[in-house]
Every structure is written in C-alpha cells, then in structure tokens.
Design a protein around this motif. Structure first.
Motif, PDB file in Angstrom:
ATOM      1  N   PHE A 301      12.171  71.370  52.731  1.00 48.90           N
ATOM      2  CA  PHE A 301      12.997  70.402  53.452  1.00 48.90           C
ATOM      3  C   PHE A 301      12.205  69.747  54.582  1.00 48.90           C
ATOM      4  CE2 PHE A 301      15.684  73.719  51.658  1.00 48.90           C
ATOM      5  CZ  PHE A 301      16.591  72.959  50.922  1.00 48.90           C
ATOM      6  N   ARG A 302      12.723  68.607  55.015  1.00 46.64           N
ATOM      7  CA  ARG A 302      12.035  67.855  56.068  1.00 46.64           C
ATOM      8  C   ARG A 302      11.888  68.677  57.348  1.00 46.64           C
ATOM      9  NH1 ARG A 302      11.683  62.154  56.581  1.00 46.64           N
ATOM     10  NH2 ARG A 302      13.517  61.756  55.296  1.00 46.64           N
ATOM     11  N   ASN A 303      12.829  69.618  57.577  1.00 47.00           N
ATOM     12  CA  ASN A 303      12.747  70.440  58.791  1.00 47.00           C
ATOM     13  C   ASN A 303      11.749  71.595  58.648  1.00 47.00           C
ATOM     14  OD1 ASN A 303      14.006  72.254  57.109  1.00 47.00           O
ATOM     15  ND2 ASN A 303      16.010  72.139  58.101  1.00 47.00           N
ATOM     16  N   GLY A 304      11.044  71.633  57.533  1.00 45.75           N
ATOM     17  CA  GLY A 304      10.005  72.637  57.337  1.00 45.75           C
ATOM     18  C   GLY A 304      10.479  73.902  56.661  1.00 45.75           C
ATOM     19  N   GLU A 305      11.778  74.028  56.382  1.00 42.39           N
ATOM     20  CA  GLU A 305      12.283  75.245  55.762  1.00 42.39           C
ATOM     21  C   GLU A 305      12.055  75.224  54.246  1.00 42.39           C
ATOM     22  OE1 GLU A 305      16.321  75.808  56.892  1.00 42.39           O
ATOM     23  OE2 GLU A 305      15.838  76.333  58.965  1.00 42.39           O
ATOM     24  N   TYR A 306      12.073  76.437  53.675  1.00 42.97           N
ATOM     25  CA  TYR A 306      11.853  76.621  52.231  1.00 42.97           C
ATOM     26  C   TYR A 306      13.028  77.382  51.657  1.00 42.97           C
ATOM     27  CZ  TYR A 306       9.840  78.663  47.963  1.00 42.97           C
ATOM     28  OH  TYR A 306       9.618  79.073  46.669  1.00 42.97           O
ATOM     29  N   TRP A 307      13.479  76.968  50.461  1.00 46.06           N
ATOM     30  CA  TRP A 307      14.615  77.639  49.809  1.00 46.06           C
ATOM     31  C   TRP A 307      14.253  77.893  48.349  1.00 46.06           C
ATOM     32  CZ3 TRP A 307      17.095  75.487  45.570  1.00 46.06           C
ATOM     33  CH2 TRP A 307      18.235  76.181  45.115  1.00 46.06           C
ATOM     34  N   ARG A 308      14.724  79.029  47.822  1.00 52.86           N
ATOM     35  CA  ARG A 308      14.467  79.352  46.422  1.00 52.86           C
ATOM     36  C   ARG A 308      15.627  80.156  45.863  1.00 52.86           C
ATOM     37  NH1 ARG A 308       9.834  83.455  44.290  1.00 52.86           N
ATOM     38  NH2 ARG A 308      11.262  84.928  45.279  1.00 52.86           N
ATOM     39  N   SER A 309      15.975  79.901  44.600  1.00 54.28           N
ATOM     40  CA  SER A 309      17.013  80.682  43.934  1.00 54.28           C
ATOM     41  C   SER A 309      16.586  80.939  42.488  1.00 54.28           C
ATOM     42  CB  SER A 309      18.348  79.926  43.967  1.00 54.28           C
ATOM     43  OG  SER A 309      19.369  80.716  43.395  1.00 54.28           O
ATOM     44  N   LYS A 310      16.747  82.193  42.034  1.00 56.45           N
ATOM     45  CA  LYS A 310      16.332  82.579  40.681  1.00 56.45           C
ATOM     46  C   LYS A 310      17.513  83.224  39.960  1.00 56.45           C
ATOM     47  CE  LYS A 310      12.331  84.683  40.341  1.00 56.45           C
ATOM     48  NZ  LYS A 310      11.264  85.680  40.565  1.00 56.45           N
ATOM     49  N   ARG A 311      17.477  83.141  38.634  1.00 55.60           N
ATOM     50  CA  ARG A 311      18.498  83.850  37.859  1.00 55.60           C
ATOM     51  C   ARG A 311      17.940  84.224  36.496  1.00 55.60           C
ATOM     52  NH1 ARG A 311      24.614  81.905  36.070  1.00 55.60           N
ATOM     53  NH2 ARG A 311      25.165  83.885  35.085  1.00 55.60           N
ATOM     54  N   MET A 312      18.215  85.467  36.114  1.00 55.37           N
ATOM     55  CA  MET A 312      17.820  85.944  34.789  1.00 55.37           C
ATOM     56  C   MET A 312      19.044  85.917  33.878  1.00 55.37           C
ATOM     57  SD  MET A 312      15.240  87.136  33.068  1.00 55.37           S
ATOM     58  CE  MET A 312      14.117  87.945  34.186  1.00 55.37           C
ATOM     59  N   HIS A 313      18.907  85.335  32.679  1.00 49.65           N
ATOM     60  CA  HIS A 313      20.017  85.229  31.743  1.00 49.65           C
ATOM     61  C   HIS A 313      19.864  86.251  30.610  1.00 49.65           C
ATOM     62  CE1 HIS A 313      21.689  81.449  33.401  1.00 49.65           C
ATOM     63  NE2 HIS A 313      20.438  81.261  33.803  1.00 49.65           N
ATOM     64  N   LYS A 314      20.994  86.626  30.011  1.00 48.15           N
ATOM     65  CA  LYS A 314      20.955  87.603  28.919  1.00 48.15           C
ATOM     66  C   LYS A 314      20.326  87.005  27.660  1.00 48.15           C
ATOM     67  CE  LYS A 314      24.928  90.321  30.486  1.00 48.15           C
ATOM     68  NZ  LYS A 314      26.308  90.774  30.174  1.00 48.15           N
ATOM     69  N   SER A 315      20.621  85.732  27.413  1.00 50.60           N
ATOM     70  CA  SER A 315      20.087  85.088  26.212  1.00 50.60           C
ATOM     71  C   SER A 315      18.995  84.103  26.601  1.00 50.60           C
ATOM     72  CB  SER A 315      21.197  84.351  25.464  1.00 50.60           C
ATOM     73  OG  SER A 315      21.787  83.377  26.309  1.00 50.60           O
ATOM     74  N   THR A 316      18.132  83.805  25.632  1.00 48.72           N
ATOM     75  CA  THR A 316      17.042  82.870  25.892  1.00 48.72           C
ATOM     76  C   THR A 316      17.543  81.432  25.765  1.00 48.72           C
ATOM     77  OG1 THR A 316      16.379  82.911  23.569  1.00 48.72           O
ATOM     78  CG2 THR A 316      15.309  84.486  25.057  1.00 48.72           C
ATOM     79  N   PHE A 317      16.760  80.501  26.311  1.00 51.28           N
ATOM     80  CA  PHE A 317      17.103  79.085  26.228  1.00 51.28           C
ATOM     81  C   PHE A 317      15.817  78.265  26.105  1.00 51.28           C
ATOM     82  CE2 PHE A 317      16.806  80.436  30.619  1.00 51.28           C
ATOM     83  CZ  PHE A 317      16.039  79.464  31.232  1.00 51.28           C
ATOM     84  N   TYR A 318      15.951  77.045  25.519  1.00 54.63           N
ATOM     85  CA  TYR A 318      14.769  76.210  25.302  1.00 54.63           C
ATOM     86  C   TYR A 318      15.081  74.716  25.261  1.00 54.63           C
ATOM     87  CZ  TYR A 318      16.681  76.155  20.571  1.00 54.63           C
ATOM     88  OH  TYR A 318      17.521  76.017  19.489  1.00 54.63           O
ATOM     89  N   THR A 319      16.354  74.324  25.216  1.00 55.41           N
ATOM     90  CA  THR A 319      16.654  72.892  25.125  1.00 55.41           C
ATOM     91  C   THR A 319      16.649  72.270  26.527  1.00 55.41           C
ATOM     92  OG1 THR A 319      19.058  73.064  25.351  1.00 55.41           O
ATOM     93  CG2 THR A 319      18.151  73.378  23.145  1.00 55.41           C
ATOM     94  N   ASP A 339      17.257  67.092  54.389  1.00 55.29           N
ATOM     95  CA  ASP A 339      16.600  66.235  53.404  1.00 55.29           C
ATOM     96  C   ASP A 339      15.567  67.020  52.606  1.00 55.29           C
ATOM     97  OD1 ASP A 339      18.067  64.078  54.201  1.00 55.29           O
ATOM     98  OD2 ASP A 339      16.520  63.244  55.502  1.00 55.29           O
ATOM     99  N   VAL A 340      15.630  66.896  51.286  1.00 57.64           N
ATOM    100  CA  VAL A 340      14.696  67.599  50.398  1.00 57.64           C
ATOM    101  C   VAL A 340      13.396  66.800  50.308  1.00 57.64           C
ATOM    102  CG1 VAL A 340      14.306  68.436  48.053  1.00 57.64           C
ATOM    103  CG2 VAL A 340      16.596  68.576  49.075  1.00 57.64           C
ATOM    104  N   THR A 341      12.271  67.489  50.510  1.00 63.45           N
ATOM    105  CA  THR A 341      10.969  66.809  50.422  1.00 63.45           C
ATOM    106  C   THR A 341      10.201  67.200  49.158  1.00 63.45           C
ATOM    107  OG1 THR A 341      10.014  68.565  51.795  1.00 63.45           O
ATOM    108  CG2 THR A 341      10.702  66.547  52.908  1.00 63.45           C
ATOM    109  N   THR A 342      10.483  68.374  48.597  1.00 62.21           N
ATOM    110  CA  THR A 342       9.836  68.799  47.355  1.00 62.21           C
ATOM    111  C   THR A 342      10.848  69.581  46.515  1.00 62.21           C
ATOM    112  OG1 THR A 342       7.779  69.156  48.599  1.00 62.21           O
ATOM    113  CG2 THR A 342       7.808  69.918  46.334  1.00 62.21           C
ATOM    114  N   ILE A 343      10.855  69.303  45.215  1.00 61.58           N
ATOM    115  CA  ILE A 343      11.681  70.068  44.273  1.00 61.58           C
ATOM    116  C   ILE A 343      10.756  70.734  43.266  1.00 61.58           C
ATOM    117  CG2 ILE A 343      13.484  69.985  42.513  1.00 61.58           C
ATOM    118  CD1 ILE A 343      14.461  67.386  43.708  1.00 61.58           C
ATOM    119  N   GLY A 344      11.025  72.000  42.979  1.00 60.46           N
ATOM    120  CA  GLY A 344      10.246  72.691  41.964  1.00 60.46           C
ATOM    121  C   GLY A 344      11.150  73.474  41.034  1.00 60.46           C
TER     122      GLY A 344
END
Length: 417
Positions: A301-319, A339-344
């Motif tokens: 974010f523009r204020n210098g903070e970093y955020w991350r969220s992860k999730r593991m699913h039971k089934s696989t995905f590819y589409t 304000d978001v400055t980078t998305i990953g």
C-alpha cells in the motif's frame, strides 16, 4: 590432481550477451555503441533490467536506477521492454540450437545448453569448437549482425557455463582436463557460479582462499566440515568436471505480480486488473500441466504497509475462472481505504494435472472441455483472443512484462506461435 574427468567435452553453454539491450541495439541502429538499457516500465525511479556493454563499461548495471544512470551518463537511453521483439530472438535462438541436438535446455531467456551426448553421427567428426563458431555466425546471419553470443564447452554444465563467461563479449572457450587448473588459477572464488559472498566466507574459514585450493580440498572435508551436507560431495565432483547438475528443479509456485499503474483503493479499477493477472496465472498452470491446491494474494500500500492472505483448498483447480474466484475472495478481505501500489498472486501446492483422466461427473467434464476449447482458440489466433469479461479493462491497463530470468512466458509464446 587425481580424479579430474578426462572425458571429451560434450556440453555447450550459449549465452546471448546483454540480450534485451543488444536486441534493441540491433533493432535501432542509432543506439549501437551507445550506453543504453531497458526497463519494464519507464518512470523517474525505474531500474535497469538489462544494460548494453557500453553502459556496463560506465558502471551502469542491472538494478541501477534511471536517475543514477543519468547522473553517470546524461546521454544514457532507457527503453521499455518489448516482449514480442524478444520472443522473435528467443524463437530463432531455440531453432538454431535444436538444429544440432534435440537435447537442449533453456536456463533463462538468454541462456541455453546443448547436450551433444549421442550426437556423434551428426557431428561427423567436427569438433564442438567448430560447431560453436558456426552457431555464432548463424546467430549473426539469422538474428542480426549486432547480436553476439558467448559459448562455453565443458564436460559438465558447470564448466561449460564457466567457459561461456571466461572471455566476454563474443568469446568461445573450452575447459577440460588439459586446462582446468590453469583456468582456476586465473579466477577468484566468487567467479565460480554458485559461490557468492556467503559461501566464500564459509570456504575462507577453512583456509580455502582460491579455486585451486577449493579443487585440492578432499571430499571428506568439503562434505563433513565445510558444507556439512551432500553439497560438499556435489562441489567435489562439479569442480572436477563430473555432471551432477542435469536435473529439473521442482516447480513450487506459479503466479504474477503487478505494480499498480495508478495506485488506488477502488474495486472497479483493481478487480479487472486482478482478473487479468489470474487469467495469465491460469494459463501458466495449464502450460506447466499442473493443478494447484493453494492460492495466495498479497498487496502493498501507499502507506508502506504489506498485506497477504493464503488459503489451501481440498480440491485442485486450474481454470482462469477458478483462480480468479478464489483470488477475489481473498483480495476483498484486504484492509480498506489504503491505496494499493502492488498486487501479487501465486498458486502453490502444485500437483500433476489429472485432466486427461475421464471424469464421472458431466459438469466437471464440461468445464474441462470449455477450458481446452478456449485454450485451443487462443493458441491458434493468439493469446487472449478469448478471455474473461471481467478482465477486459485489466487487459487494457496491464502490460505483459518480461519475466527476467525465466522462460515460461516465452515458452508460452512459442507454444502459440
């Protein structure tokens, strides 16, 4: 020195010199013999991702900011990367290499290996040095007269790469048992691929101050004392010209990231861009023939903070749709207001694709047929001919960047060429 591999060198390492910068100098004759570089997106504080030899001679290297480069050389020219142009060079280089052996491996977009083992009938008595000079000439004839490559030949991948870096630019060298020690005598420890400051300090602590002393160190000492692992044995063999690096590294994750063109917190601007990133991530998953269980979305974010969220699913995905739906669920949980400055985004916990297996459930089969059909249309008519409606605006905003050091994007383009 005992134990040095005395086999005939059959590995060739090819390194396209300053690939992106030289390609631009080939395309723009007015830039030849000038200090110039390329970057992924021009801005006041952008960094050089490839510098011409003229720029390198002035101390302008990869990672140098444009403002610093201009301070060193006011005439320095910076261009934005041009992926289609580099794709043409990549395709032609791969084609040349495949003319000599089916066993080639691109290590990055500007480096590749030809393994000549088993190709003796094709060589018809010619030396690899002779073949190397022919390849250098073909690069000039087929790609461009300003293009230069370094070629190294050795008994294993390590020595071939070292030879390719011996005399830059435009060199061709062979390292084998006849000149191995003479070569090491000229080098410093950090000149060896894989030995950076940390490993140098580790070696120095055991009195190993030069490559020749490294070569003289016995296997037991390297394995049990210096590296304290199997790495010591690997280095003992690698330095002597035995092949231990001919393997494929396991694919750990697939993803994209984007420096937001106009930092914002508005979903109507950010979500189409996220959708486009997910679209290319889905393409990469299918190209690598894998499916994912885990997904991670992060942002700065523009204020210098970093955020991350992860999730593991039971089934696989590819589409593309599945990647976007899962990513959007996480992205909508980001801190509001800033304000978001980078998305990953990246997908992990990858498994070999099971798409070739028949499915009992018709709705799942339909999803697979639809994805395959869209991929085939995009392969034939060009990437993103058909894409998610949610990514229309994102496709207009996000420029396809060059994955420095990787080959996946170019392999994707080759597949669709």
């Amino acid at each position: 020195m005992e134990g040095i591999n005395k086999e005939k060198p059959m590995i060739m390492h090819i390194d396209l010199n300053s690939a992106f910068a030289t390609t631009e100098q080939q395309a723009h004759p007015t830039l030849r013999n000038m200090p110039m570089g390329v970057t992924n997106r021009l801005s006041k504080e952008c960094c050089v991702i490839a510098a011409s030899y003229e720029a390198k001679a002035l101390g302008i290297k990869v990672g140098t900011r444009l403002s610093d480069a201009m301070a060193i050389c006011p005439e320095f020219v910076m261009l934005e990367t041009d992926a289609p142009k580099y794709n043409v060079v990549y395709q032609k280089l791969v084609k040349i290499m495949k003319d000599y052996s089916p066993n080639i491996k691109m290590k990055s977009i500007d480096e590749g290996i030809i393994d000549f083992h088993g190709m003796e009938p094709v060589l018809n008595g010619r030396s690899l040095s002779d073949i190397g000079y022919e390849i250098k000439q073909r690069v000039k004839d087929d790609i461009g007269d300003y293009m230069r490559i370094n070629i190294g030949i050795g008994t294993n991948r390590f020595l071939a790469k070292q030879a390719a870096g011996w005399h830059k630019p435009d060199g061709l060298d062979v390292i084998d048992h006849t000149n191995l020690k003479a070569y090491y005598k000229e080098m410093k420890l950090t000149d060896l691929s894989g030995i950076a400051e940390r490993n140098e300090a580790r070696l120095n602590s055991y009195g190993i101050m030069s490559p020749l002393q490294f070569l003289s160190a016995d296997e037991y000492m390297l394995k049990k004392r210096v590296f304290k692992s199997i790495m010591g044995l690997y280095w003992h063999k690698r330095l002597r010209g035995y092949e231990i690096d001919d393997y494929d590294t396991k694919l750990g994750m697939v993803g994209r990231q984007w420096v937001v063109k106009n930092p914002s917190n508005k979903n109507e601007y950010l979500l189409p861009c996220l959708s486009f990133l997910c679209e290319t991530t889905g393409m990469k998953l299918r190209f690598r023939n894998v499916e994912a269980r885990g997904i991670c979305v992060w942002a700065t974010f523009r204020n210098g903070e970093y955020w991350r969220s992860k999730r593991m699913h039971k089934s696989t995905f590819y589409t593309n749709q599945e990647v976007y739906r899962r990513a959007m669920e996480l992205f909508n949980q980001r801190p509001s207001g800033a304000d978001v400055t980078t998305i990953g985004i990246y997908c992990y916990q990858l498994e070999p694709s099971k798409r070739s297996q028949l499915d009992l459930f018709e709705d799942i089969a339909k999803k697979d047929w639809l994805t395959k059909s869209v991929d085939e249309i995009n392969d034939f008519y060009g990437a993103f001919t058909i894409h998610l409606a949610s990514s229309i605006e994102g496709k207009k905003i996000i420029k396809q960047k060059i994955p420095f050091g990787g080959t996946e994007y170019f392999e994707l383009l080759l597949k669709s060429a």
